[in-house]
Scaffold this motif. Structure first.
Motif, PDB file in Angstrom:
ATOM      1  N   UNK A 157       0.848  -1.196   0.000  1.00  0.00           N
ATOM      2  CA  UNK A 157       0.000   0.000   0.000  1.00  0.00           C
ATOM      3  C   UNK A 157       0.885   1.249   0.000  1.00  0.00           C
ATOM      4  N   UNK A 158       0.344   2.394  -0.399  1.00  0.00           N
ATOM      5  CA  UNK A 158       1.164   3.612  -0.491  1.00  0.00           C
ATOM      6  C   UNK A 158       1.724   4.047   0.862  1.00  0.00           C
ATOM      7  N   UNK A 159       2.900   4.645   0.826  1.00  0.00           N
ATOM      8  CA  UNK A 159       3.541   5.115   2.051  1.00  0.00           C
ATOM      9  C   UNK A 159       2.677   6.140   2.784  1.00  0.00           C
ATOM     10  N   UNK A 160       1.986   6.989   2.049  1.00  0.00           N
ATOM     11  CA  UNK A 160       1.157   8.001   2.713  1.00  0.00           C
ATOM     12  C   UNK A 160       0.051   7.345   3.520  1.00  0.00           C
ATOM     13  N   UNK A 161      -0.418   6.181   3.089  1.00  0.00           N
ATOM     14  CA  UNK A 161      -1.445   5.475   3.842  1.00  0.00           C
ATOM     15  C   UNK A 161      -0.861   4.836   5.098  1.00  0.00           C
ATOM     16  N   UNK A 162       0.356   4.311   4.993  1.00  0.00           N
ATOM     17  CA  UNK A 162       1.034   3.734   6.154  1.00  0.00           C
ATOM     18  C   UNK A 162       1.212   4.790   7.239  1.00  0.00           C
ATOM     19  N   UNK A 163       1.716   5.950   6.853  1.00  0.00           N
ATOM     20  CA  UNK A 163       1.966   7.003   7.839  1.00  0.00           C
ATOM     21  C   UNK A 163       0.669   7.656   8.309  1.00  0.00           C
TER      22      UNK A 163
ATOM     23  N   UNK B 181      -2.013   4.999  19.064  1.00  0.00           N
ATOM     24  CA  UNK B 181      -1.184   5.231  20.253  1.00  0.00           C
ATOM     25  C   UNK B 181       0.171   4.560  20.076  1.00  0.00           C
ATOM     26  N   UNK B 182       1.128   4.908  20.923  1.00  0.00           N
ATOM     27  CA  UNK B 182       2.514   4.473  20.740  1.00  0.00           C
ATOM     28  C   UNK B 182       2.648   2.959  20.656  1.00  0.00           C
ATOM     29  N   UNK B 183       1.921   2.217  21.503  1.00  0.00           N
ATOM     30  CA  UNK B 183       2.108   0.765  21.492  1.00  0.00           C
ATOM     31  C   UNK B 183       1.557   0.117  20.225  1.00  0.00           C
ATOM     32  N   UNK B 184       0.519   0.699  19.636  1.00  0.00           N
ATOM     33  CA  UNK B 184       0.018   0.185  18.368  1.00  0.00           C
ATOM     34  C   UNK B 184       0.825   0.690  17.181  1.00  0.00           C
ATOM     35  N   UNK B 185       1.444   1.851  17.310  1.00  0.00           N
ATOM     36  CA  UNK B 185       2.350   2.314  16.255  1.00  0.00           C
ATOM     37  C   UNK B 185       3.472   1.319  16.036  1.00  0.00           C
ATOM     38  N   UNK B 186       3.990   0.782  17.137  1.00  0.00           N
ATOM     39  CA  UNK B 186       5.067  -0.199  17.027  1.00  0.00           C
ATOM     40  C   UNK B 186       4.576  -1.461  16.337  1.00  0.00           C
ATOM     41  N   UNK B 187       3.363  -1.887  16.639  1.00  0.00           N
ATOM     42  CA  UNK B 187       2.808  -3.091  16.028  1.00  0.00           C
ATOM     43  C   UNK B 187       2.554  -2.884  14.541  1.00  0.00           C
ATOM     44  N   UNK B 188       2.101  -1.690  14.162  1.00  0.00           N
ATOM     45  CA  UNK B 188       1.774  -1.415  12.760  1.00  0.00           C
ATOM     46  C   UNK B 188       2.980  -0.957  11.956  1.00  0.00           C
ATOM     47  N   UNK B 189       3.687   0.068  12.388  1.00  0.00           N
ATOM     48  CA  UNK B 189       4.638   0.750  11.514  1.00  0.00           C
ATOM     49  C   UNK B 189       6.027   0.172  11.447  1.00  0.00           C
ATOM     50  N   UNK B 190       6.352  -0.833  12.247  1.00  0.00           N
ATOM     51  CA  UNK B 190       7.732  -1.308  12.323  1.00  0.00           C
ATOM     52  C   UNK B 190       8.177  -2.009  11.050  1.00  0.00           C
ATOM     53  N   UNK B 191       7.235  -2.401  10.184  1.00  0.00           N
ATOM     54  CA  UNK B 191       7.584  -3.178   8.994  1.00  0.00           C
ATOM     55  C   UNK B 191       7.797  -2.311   7.764  1.00  0.00           C
TER      56      UNK B 191
ATOM     57  N   UNK C  53       8.721   0.488  -1.187  1.00  0.00           N
ATOM     58  CA  UNK C  53       8.632   1.948  -1.131  1.00  0.00           C
ATOM     59  C   UNK C  53      10.018   2.558  -1.273  1.00  0.00           C
ATOM     60  N   UNK C  54      10.137   3.531  -2.172  1.00  0.00           N
ATOM     61  CA  UNK C  54      11.443   4.133  -2.438  1.00  0.00           C
ATOM     62  C   UNK C  54      11.732   5.330  -1.543  1.00  0.00           C
ATOM     63  N   UNK C  55      10.683   5.980  -1.065  1.00  0.00           N
ATOM     64  CA  UNK C  55      10.887   7.211  -0.310  1.00  0.00           C
ATOM     65  C   UNK C  55      10.437   7.052   1.127  1.00  0.00           C
ATOM     66  N   UNK C  56      11.107   7.759   2.015  1.00  0.00           N
ATOM     67  CA  UNK C  56      10.722   7.769   3.417  1.00  0.00           C
ATOM     68  C   UNK C  56      10.037   9.090   3.738  1.00  0.00           C
TER      69      UNK C  56
END
Length: 202
Positions: A122-128, A135-145, A152-155
């Motif tokens: 999925x697009x990076x803009x959707x991930x972010x 919340x912080x604990x779910x950010x780790x579960x979702x965004x760590x991958x 994705x080429x860009x950060x």
């Protein structure tokens, strides 16, 4: 907090290539118990996640998914209130575990496998965008991958400070290399270094 996932409809129709690839990656992750199929795991994890998002963001997530998975998740994103449900990682895992008839450790492994496979497609803009509502604990579960094995080429700009400084000699072209190729090699080297940095942090 209920989850309504209709995987029968998806199984009855032809599966698009991207959805099939996501299902295969989840199956090959080793996270699924013997009784659990990838479509059900993917649908349950994404539907549970969507309930933690605003109505608009949940619909954006569904729209970003490949068609077969979108058909599973879209009812969860549309038949709901606009306000997100408020819960953290523990309740997320407990809800997912109850729905899939697994324990919370297995639910954590399933979540990681599903999110890793989905975030590659999925697009990076959707991930972010999703991460910004968690919340912080779910950010780790979702965004760590997001960068490990990702296409994705860009950060996003807000992660630039987390990148390690370039190592000496990495960007030095070979003597017979054309000067026009230096930028591409530099970008590739920087991207590779960033992935290693994220893996160490995770």
């Amino acid at each position: 907090m209920g989850i309504m996932v209709n995987t029968t409809t998806a199984a009855a129709r032809s599966i698009d290539d991207v959805s099939e690839q996501i299902f295969r990656q989840v199956e090959q992750s080793g996270a699924l118990p013997p009784h659990l199929g990838a479509p059900e795991a993917v649908g349950a994890a994404l539907c549970t996640l969507s309930r933690r998002l605003s109505g608009g963001e949940a619909r954006d997530l569904a729209a970003a998914l490949p068609s077969t998975i979108q058909a599973i998740v879209q009812p969860c994103a549309t038949h709901r209130d606009e306000d997100p449900e408020v819960f953290g990682r523990r309740e997320f895992l407990e809800t997912l575990a109850e729905h899939l008839h697994i324990d919370t450790d297995q639910a954590s492994a399933v979540s990681h496998a599903v999110f890793a496979a989905v975030e590659r497609e999925i697009p990076m803009k959707e991930i972010t965008g999703i991460e910004s509502q968690l919340p912080a604990d779910l950010k780790d579960l979702w965004g760590r991958h997001r960068y490990v094995g990702s296409s994705h080429a860009e950060r996003p700009a807000d992660t630039s400070l987390a990148e390690p400084p370039p190592r000496a000699g990495v960007q030095t072209p070979a003597p017979d290399q054309h000067s026009g190729d230096v930028g591409a090699d530099s970008t590739a080297a920087g991207s590779s270094g960033g992935v290693r940095g994220v893996r160490r942090a995770g």
